[in-house]
Enzyme design. Structure first.
Site, PDB file in Angstrom:
ATOM      1  CE  LYS A  11       0.655   1.388   4.508  1.00  0.00           C
ATOM      2  NZ  LYS A  11       1.438   2.550   4.867  1.00  0.00           N
ATOM      3  N   PRO A  97       8.897  -4.235   0.029  1.00  0.00           N
ATOM      4  CG  PRO A  97       9.818  -2.270  -0.827  1.00  0.00           C
ATOM      5  CD  PRO A  97       8.597  -3.138  -0.897  1.00  0.00           C
ATOM      6  N   GLY A 100       9.482  -0.826   5.073  1.00  0.00           N
ATOM      7  CA  GLY A 100       9.577   0.291   4.128  1.00  0.00           C
ATOM      8  C   GLY A 100       8.380   1.216   4.123  1.00  0.00           C
ATOM      9  N   GLY A 101       7.424   0.989   5.031  1.00  0.00           N
ATOM     10  CA  GLY A 101       6.250   1.852   5.060  1.00  0.00           C
ATOM     11  C   GLY A 101       5.175   1.449   4.059  1.00  0.00           C
ATOM     12  CG  MET A 102       5.480   0.578   0.487  1.00  0.00           C
ATOM     13  SD  MET A 102       6.259   0.127  -1.064  1.00  0.00           S
ATOM     14  CE  MET A 102       4.814  -0.272  -2.057  1.00  0.00           C
ATOM     15  N   GLY A 104       4.023  -4.490   4.265  1.00  0.00           N
ATOM     16  CA  GLY A 104       4.151  -5.875   3.808  1.00  0.00           C
ATOM     17  C   GLY A 104       3.780  -6.886   4.886  1.00  0.00           C
ATOM     18  CB  SER A 106      -0.313  -4.990   7.405  1.00  0.00           C
ATOM     19  OG  SER A 106       0.268  -4.279   8.468  1.00  0.00           O
ATOM     20  CB  ALA A 107       0.396  -7.423   2.647  1.00  0.00           C
ATOM     21  CG  ASP A 139      -1.178  -0.070   8.049  1.00  0.00           C
ATOM     22  OD1 ASP A 139      -1.966   0.855   8.319  1.00  0.00           O
ATOM     23  OD2 ASP A 139       0.052   0.088   7.926  1.00  0.00           O
TER      24      ASP A 139
END
Ligand code: ATP
Length: 299
Positions: A11, A97, A100-102, A104, A106-107, A139
């Site tokens: 995200k 990453p 990295g603040g995206m 991952g 949580s995904a 998230d």
């Protein structure tokens, strides 16, 4: 069923407003999340006990493979709610990453919830999955829903928003910023004066998403965590400067950073921008948004 495969996206936060802390110490947020087509792929197989392996072309050193991993935590949470006695052997192929603040991790948690529910045949409802998700992390509910959502509270209270496609170049950084440290640095920078949260995202942002107007969207990207991320990792500024020089419509720190994301006009512009970063020696990912939330692959 003996094996289930689930994909879940990374995200970016198109807008991230951070307000004051609540009584539990969490910051109140108003964010607009968008899922991007950088995918985690999780496979769960029937097994007598829990195990986890991870592969991927991102830096994997920091990922715990024990009970601290969000995949195992998600499976244990599902076990608790359903009373199911089984376990699973998980494998995650990572593209998002790490640190990295995206989101991952949580995904992966969202993917694990869907995977064990299917593997065990426990038929959790979307409401039950979302409840479990918000216990696992702020998230994780977004990762179940995907696409484009306004997030309130800790980011876990979601409201869907329409969006046409957008094209991004994602530039991961070879360092990890701890999300709690980024928030505490924001508190230090602000002193006693946390601004009140806006009640809604700007109408101009929502209009740009609805109309698929990349130039208009570029004017509306905002991230309150960019300042503390840049304080902790000043070297990110040179990556943002490269984006400006290479003609990105906008560049921003993704969430709590340090990954930087750059908005392109269309797919051709995205390719030129990615080549430009590549020529400067950066590792880049091309991404488009919005992407689906965590979903099972049926073959
Ligand atoms: P967020 O913005 O949600 O904090 P992030 O993208 O900055 O997320 P993640 O990649 O989600 O960071 O991981 C942060 C930390 O969480 C890792 O350094 C690791 O110690 C821990 N972690 C636990 N489970 C996982 C997982 N499945 N994948 C990656 N990291 C995990």
């Amino acid at each position: 069923m003996t094996s289930v495969t689930v994909k879940a996206p990374g995200k970016i936060n198109l807008a991230l407003h951070v307000g004051p802390k609540d009584s539990a110490g969490y910051h109140d947020l108003l964010t607009v999340f968008q899922a991007v087509n950088v995918w985690e792929t999780l496979t769960a197989e029937d097994a007598p006990e829990f195990s986890l392996t991870v592969t991927g072309d991102v830096v994997l050193d920091e990922i715990p493979l024990d009970e601290n991993n969000l995949v195992i935590q998600a499976a244990r949470a599902a076990q608790r709610v359903t009373g199911h006695g089984g376990a699973a052997a998980f494998h995650v192929d990572k593209k998002v990453p790490v640190g990295g603040g995206m989101a991952g991790g949580s995904a992966d948690a969202a993917a694990a919830l869907i995977a064990v529910d299917a593997l065990w045949g426990t038929n959790l409802s979307q409401v039950q999955l979302l409840e479990l998700a918000s216990e696992l992390g702020s998230d994780v509910p977004f990762m179940l829903e995907g696409y484009t959502q306004i997030g309130r509270g800790r980011g876990h209270l979601l409201e869907g928003v329409e969006s046409l496609p957008f094209f991004w170049v994602v530039v991961p950084q070879p360092l990890h910023l701890s999300t709690p440290l980024v928030y505490s640095t924001l508190d230090e920078l602000r002193g006693d004066s946390a601004p009140a949260l806006p009640t809604a995202p700007s109408q101009a942002l929502l209009d740009a998403l609805f109309a698929g107007e990349a130039h208009a969207l570029a004017q509306e990207l905002v991230n309150d965590l960019a300042a503390p991320a840049l304080t902790l990792a000043p070297q990110i500024q040179s990556v943002l400067d490269s984006g400006t020089r290479l003609g990105a419509l906008a560049g921003m720190v993704s969430g709590s950073g340090p990954t930087c994301v750059f908005l392109a006009e269309d797919a051709d512009h995205q390719a030129r921008l990615a080549d430009g970063f590549d020529a400067e020696g950066h590792y880049v990912l091309r991404a488009s948004s919005p992407a689906r939330g965590a979903h099972r692959l049926r073959r």
